[in-house]
Write a protein that holds these residues in place. Structure first.
Motif, mmCIF file in Angstrom:
data_model
loop_
_atom_site.group_PDB
_atom_site.id
_atom_site.type_symbol
_atom_site.label_atom_id
_atom_site.label_comp_id
_atom_site.label_asym_id
_atom_site.label_seq_id
_atom_site.Cartn_x
_atom_site.Cartn_y
_atom_site.Cartn_z
ATOM 1 N N LEU A 120 -16.952 32.195 95.487
ATOM 2 C CA LEU A 120 -16.712 33.531 94.920
ATOM 3 C C LEU A 120 -16.630 34.569 96.048
ATOM 4 C CD1 LEU A 120 -16.825 35.092 91.995
ATOM 5 C CD2 LEU A 120 -19.032 35.830 92.867
ATOM 6 N N ARG B 193 -13.375 34.422 97.772
ATOM 7 C CA ARG B 193 -12.318 35.021 96.953
ATOM 8 C C ARG B 193 -12.370 36.545 97.037
ATOM 9 N NH1 ARG B 193 -11.218 33.086 90.771
ATOM 10 N NH2 ARG B 193 -9.246 34.203 90.612
ATOM 11 N N GLU C 83 -15.473 38.633 85.187
ATOM 12 C CA GLU C 83 -15.827 37.469 84.353
ATOM 13 C C GLU C 83 -17.186 36.903 84.756
ATOM 14 O OE1 GLU C 83 -12.541 34.776 84.693
ATOM 15 O OE2 GLU C 83 -11.327 35.965 83.307
ATOM 16 N N ARG C 84 -17.420 36.851 86.062
ATOM 17 C CA ARG C 84 -18.697 36.289 86.543
ATOM 18 C C ARG C 84 -19.867 37.205 86.184
ATOM 19 N NH1 ARG C 84 -19.657 32.123 90.112
ATOM 20 N NH2 ARG C 84 -21.884 31.674 89.953
ATOM 21 N N ASN D 291 -10.915 40.518 85.706
ATOM 22 C CA ASN D 291 -10.669 39.738 86.926
ATOM 23 C C ASN D 291 -11.831 38.751 87.161
ATOM 24 O OD1 ASN D 291 -12.778 41.030 88.371
ATOM 25 N ND2 ASN D 291 -11.409 42.593 89.185
ATOM 26 N N PHE D 292 -11.722 37.954 88.232
ATOM 27 C CA PHE D 292 -12.691 36.869 88.456
ATOM 28 C C PHE D 292 -14.119 37.384 88.631
ATOM 29 C CE2 PHE D 292 -13.439 37.336 93.028
ATOM 30 C CZ PHE D 292 -12.374 38.154 93.403
#
Ligand code: 5GP
Length: 195
Positions: A34, A37, A6-7, A2-3
């Motif tokens: 971020l 989100r 990934e970060r 997920n986002f």
């Protein structure tokens, strides 16, 4: 991935002593897109609960909790760390051992901002051994309020906190669960989660 995962892979730094540094986007310099989100994701996961207040602990939980509060449209309250020994009766108090600083703090929340009937979503940046969460749970329940859920940005699944809190029956959601990380190679392994 997920986002957030990934970060973490892109910008997280694995340090000795089971510490994951995310200070370039989460708890020193902050990527507000971020964070927004993440706040939205917590809303999606807990929107069926009758939440009227978000609770976190200073300092690094505050920004995430703010964005969660924005998406729920409710106030955010943060527990303050206090060195003072003579705390008056206007405060809810709990003792919390710090994972990163290896010291004990009293944490306090004013009785004006948390009380009977409040339905609370607890938010924090990291879950390691669960001391910070236990303190926030104790403050919430001691105030006569209800813990409706717990939202964590990064859970370190190889430490006991997540298991303890879930075994106690709380609805705990972590956006990323790190099951293994290696300071020599910098690799981070995430737990597969149902979406
Ligand atoms: P716990 O009370 O669950 O042992 O630790 C949670 C608190 O310690 C979090 O509020 C967070 O601020 C800090 N913490 C624990 N592990 C880490 C870590 O790996 N990296 C960072 N940056 N903070 C951590």
């Amino acid at each position: 991935m997920n986002f957030l995962e990934e970060r973490i892979v892109k910008d997280g730094i694995v340090k000795e002593g089971n510490v994951l540094k995310v200070d370039s986007f989460l708890n020193h310099q902050m990527d507000v897109e971020l964070l927004d989100r993440m706040g939205k994701e917590f809303y999606e996961r807990f929107k069926d609960k009758p939440i009227n207040k978000i609770l976190t602990i200073e300092a690094s939980g505050i920004a995430i909790a703010c964005f969660a509060a924005k998406h729920f449209g409710v106030p955010m309250v943060f527990a303050k760390k206090s060195k003072s020994v003579n705390i008056d009766g206007d405060m809810h108090v709990a003792e919390v051992e710090s994972f990163t600083h290896k010291c004990k703090n009293q944490v306090i929340v004013s009785k004006r901002f948390l009380g009977e009937g409040d339905r609370v979503l607890i938010i924090d940046d990291f879950l390691a051994n669960g001391c910070a969460l236990q303190g926030l749970i104790s403050i919430t329940e001691g105030a006569g309020a209800t813990v409706e859920g717990i939202g964590i940005a990064i859970e370190k699944g190889f430490q006991i906190g997540g298991r303890v809190i879930r075994n106690l029956g709380y609805h705990l959601e972590s956006l990323a669960i790190v099951d293994d990380m290696d300071p020599a190679t910098g690799t981070v392994k995430f737990r597969e989660q149902m979406k």
